[in-house]
Design a protein around this motif. Structure first.
Motif, PDB file in Angstrom:
ATOM      1  N   PHE A  78       0.814  -1.213   0.000  1.00 48.14           N
ATOM      2  CA  PHE A  78       0.000   0.000   0.000  1.00 48.14           C
ATOM      3  C   PHE A  78       0.852   1.270   0.000  1.00 48.14           C
ATOM      4  CE2 PHE A  78      -3.239  -2.930   1.972  1.00 48.14           C
ATOM      5  CZ  PHE A  78      -4.067  -2.959   0.867  1.00 48.14           C
ATOM      6  N   ILE A  79       1.908   1.306   0.814  1.00 42.10           N
ATOM      7  CA  ILE A  79       2.742   2.511   0.858  1.00 42.10           C
ATOM      8  C   ILE A  79       3.538   2.665  -0.424  1.00 42.10           C
ATOM      9  CG2 ILE A  79       4.707   3.624   1.988  1.00 42.10           C
ATOM     10  CD1 ILE A  79       3.709   2.457   4.645  1.00 42.10           C
ATOM     11  N   HIS A  80       4.264   1.619  -0.814  1.00 40.98           N
ATOM     12  CA  HIS A  80       5.166   1.739  -1.956  1.00 40.98           C
ATOM     13  C   HIS A  80       4.388   1.865  -3.269  1.00 40.98           C
ATOM     14  CE1 HIS A  80       9.114   0.937   0.022  1.00 40.98           C
ATOM     15  NE2 HIS A  80       8.260   0.608   0.990  1.00 40.98           N
ATOM     16  N   GLY A  81       3.306   1.105  -3.397  1.00 40.06           N
ATOM     17  CA  GLY A  81       2.510   1.209  -4.608  1.00 40.06           C
ATOM     18  C   GLY A  81       1.987   2.613  -4.817  1.00 40.06           C
ATOM     19  N   ALA A  82       1.498   3.236  -3.731  1.00 38.10           N
ATOM     20  CA  ALA A  82       0.946   4.585  -3.842  1.00 38.10           C
ATOM     21  C   ALA A  82       2.032   5.616  -4.131  1.00 38.10           C
ATOM     22  CB  ALA A  82       0.207   4.952  -2.555  1.00 38.10           C
ATOM     23  N   VAL A  83       3.183   5.501  -3.464  1.00 34.42           N
ATOM     24  CA  VAL A  83       4.250   6.487  -3.687  1.00 34.42           C
ATOM     25  C   VAL A  83       4.775   6.396  -5.113  1.00 34.42           C
ATOM     26  CG1 VAL A  83       6.552   7.238  -2.992  1.00 34.42           C
ATOM     27  CG2 VAL A  83       4.880   6.612  -1.246  1.00 34.42           C
TER      28      VAL A  83
ATOM     29  N   ALA B 181       1.529   9.382   0.236  1.00 28.62           N
ATOM     30  CA  ALA B 181       2.114   9.831  -1.036  1.00 28.62           C
ATOM     31  C   ALA B 181       1.743  11.277  -1.334  1.00 28.62           C
ATOM     32  CB  ALA B 181       1.648   8.920  -2.163  1.00 28.62           C
ATOM     33  N   LEU B 182       0.511  11.661  -1.060  1.00 28.00           N
ATOM     34  CA  LEU B 182       0.085  13.040  -1.300  1.00 28.00           C
ATOM     35  C   LEU B 182       0.761  14.006  -0.334  1.00 28.00           C
ATOM     36  CD1 LEU B 182      -3.704  12.393  -1.962  1.00 28.00           C
ATOM     37  CD2 LEU B 182      -1.988  13.131  -3.635  1.00 28.00           C
TER      38      LEU B 182
ATOM     39  N   ARG C  17      -6.082   3.819   0.888  1.00 30.52           N
ATOM     40  CA  ARG C  17      -6.277   5.227   1.251  1.00 30.52           C
ATOM     41  C   ARG C  17      -5.117   5.765   2.080  1.00 30.52           C
ATOM     42  NH1 ARG C  17     -11.962   4.903   4.113  1.00 30.52           N
ATOM     43  NH2 ARG C  17     -10.885   3.045   4.882  1.00 30.52           N
ATOM     44  N   GLU C  18      -4.603   4.955   3.012  1.00 29.83           N
ATOM     45  CA  GLU C  18      -3.515   5.448   3.853  1.00 29.83           C
ATOM     46  C   GLU C  18      -2.228   5.595   3.049  1.00 29.83           C
ATOM     47  OE1 GLU C  18      -1.494   6.815   7.306  1.00 29.83           O
ATOM     48  OE2 GLU C  18      -3.542   6.875   6.541  1.00 29.83           O
ATOM     49  N   GLY C  19      -1.965   4.640   2.157  1.00 29.62           N
ATOM     50  CA  GLY C  19      -0.797   4.779   1.296  1.00 29.62           C
ATOM     51  C   GLY C  19      -0.893   6.009   0.408  1.00 29.62           C
TER      52      GLY C  19
ATOM     53  N   ASP D 276       4.654  14.824   7.333  1.00 31.21           N
ATOM     54  CA  ASP D 276       3.308  14.273   7.451  1.00 31.21           C
ATOM     55  C   ASP D 276       3.025  14.146   8.946  1.00 31.21           C
ATOM     56  OD1 ASP D 276       0.932  12.893   7.427  1.00 31.21           O
ATOM     57  OD2 ASP D 276       1.799  11.001   6.740  1.00 31.21           O
ATOM     58  N   GLU D 277       2.255  15.057   9.471  1.00 34.29           N
ATOM     59  CA  GLU D 277       2.059  15.138  10.920  1.00 34.29           C
ATOM     60  C   GLU D 277       0.921  14.267  11.430  1.00 34.29           C
ATOM     61  OE1 GLU D 277       2.215  19.044  12.573  1.00 34.29           O
ATOM     62  OE2 GLU D 277       3.261  19.861  10.839  1.00 34.29           O
ATOM     63  N   HIS D 278       0.225  13.564  10.541  1.00 33.14           N
ATOM     64  CA  HIS D 278      -1.020  12.887  10.943  1.00 33.14           C
ATOM     65  C   HIS D 278      -0.852  11.374  10.892  1.00 33.14           C
ATOM     66  CE1 HIS D 278      -2.790  16.831  10.755  1.00 33.14           C
ATOM     67  NE2 HIS D 278      -2.373  16.953   9.511  1.00 33.14           N
ATOM     68  N   TYR D 279      -0.417  10.806  12.008  1.00 33.51           N
ATOM     69  CA  TYR D 279      -0.267   9.357  12.092  1.00 33.51           C
ATOM     70  C   TYR D 279      -1.636   8.697  12.228  1.00 33.51           C
ATOM     71  CZ  TYR D 279       1.058   4.757  13.798  1.00 33.51           C
ATOM     72  OH  TYR D 279       1.189   3.406  13.946  1.00 33.51           O
ATOM     73  N   ASN D 280      -1.879   7.694  11.371  1.00 36.23           N
ATOM     74  CA  ASN D 280      -3.187   7.030  11.366  1.00 36.23           C
ATOM     75  C   ASN D 280      -3.108   5.538  11.621  1.00 36.23           C
ATOM     76  OD1 ASN D 280      -4.767   9.299  10.830  1.00 36.23           O
ATOM     77  ND2 ASN D 280      -4.414   9.149   8.623  1.00 36.23           N
TER      78      ASN D 280
END
Length: 246
Positions: A93-98, A161-162, A155-157, A144-148
């Motif tokens: 999710f993280i790498h795919g989105a970035v 990225a955004l 969506r999180e990834g 990115d100040e908003h840890y979720n």
């Protein structure tokens, strides 16, 4: 030969894939050598140019044991195209989105100690006007100040990225960092020196002595100097190959 899932490796430029696998495995082993890994967590990836596919370290292996043959190829939906191991969901999710949103070719995500420590502060990241090492990142970082919590959905990834925007590096509040680059050796060099810069800042702050930052103009000039001459990055990676591969 590695088992294939969903496509055939011959669809790719095999010499290119072999080179990317070797370089990604070396980057992982080098990061482990410098104490930048965390158990079997965190991931490095590199995109296959001209496609939605990317190479990723597998689930369940410590970085120091990853070899080129262990690197997995997945597509933009997280389907394994080639490799003998599974992949970890947060990596997909993280790498795919970035890769997809920022267009970065190389994406390195770590919880390395000093950089992560700065994400736990109200500053959230590095002061790029302090050390010379820090200045090479002036104007290249985002916060990115908003840890979720864990990135267990697309969506999180995408949110991460955004938050990165046009930056090369994003400090993830209460989490870690993502360092990106156009080449594996350049990205690894940035990862290494980012941690060195973060360590120097934390050590300086714990001294209790007043800090003496430079000016933004000097920091910008140093950044341009570092970005304009990357031979040191290449030589460092070559030295690591001699040391860790032989």
């Amino acid at each position: 030969m590695n088992p294939l899932r969903g496509t055939h490796l011959a669809l790719f430029d095999e010499p290119l894939i072999a080179s990317l696998r070797e370089d990604l495995a070396l980057a992982l082993r080098a990061a482990a050598h410098f104490g930048l890994g965390e158990g079997v967590c965190n991931h490095f990836s590199v995109a296959v140019p001209g496609s939605e596919h990317f190479l990723l370290n597998p689930r369940g292996l410590m970085w120091e044991e990853v070899g080129a043959q262990d690197i997995v190829i997945i597509d933009g939906q997280g389907r394994i195209l080639a490799g003998r191991h599974e992949v970890e969901p947060t990596a997909m999710f993280i790498h795919g989105a970035v890769h997809r949103i920022t267009g970065k070719l190389c994406v390195l995500h770590t919880h390395m100690p000093y950089a992560t420590a700065l994400t736990l502060t109200t500053a959230r990241g590095l002061d790029t006007t302090l050390s010379q090492n820090a200045m090479r990142f002036h104007g290249r970082t985002a916060l990115d100040e908003h840890y979720n919590g864990f990135a267990l959905d697309a969506r999180e990834g995408e949110r991460i990225a955004l938050a990165m925007g046009d930056a090369d590096i994003v400090f993830l509040g209460n989490h870690g960092v993502v360092v990106c680059g156009e080449r594996i050796d350049y990205a690894f060099d940035d990862l290494y020196y980012l941690e060195r810069a973060c360590a120097a800042e934390i050590l300086a702050r714990t001294s209790g002595l007043p800090l003496a930052p430079s000016t933004p103009a000097i920091a910008q000039a140093v950044c341009e100097q570092a970005s304009g001459e990357r031979l040191q990055s290449e030589l460092f990676f070559q030295a690591l190959r001699r040391k860790l591969v032989g």
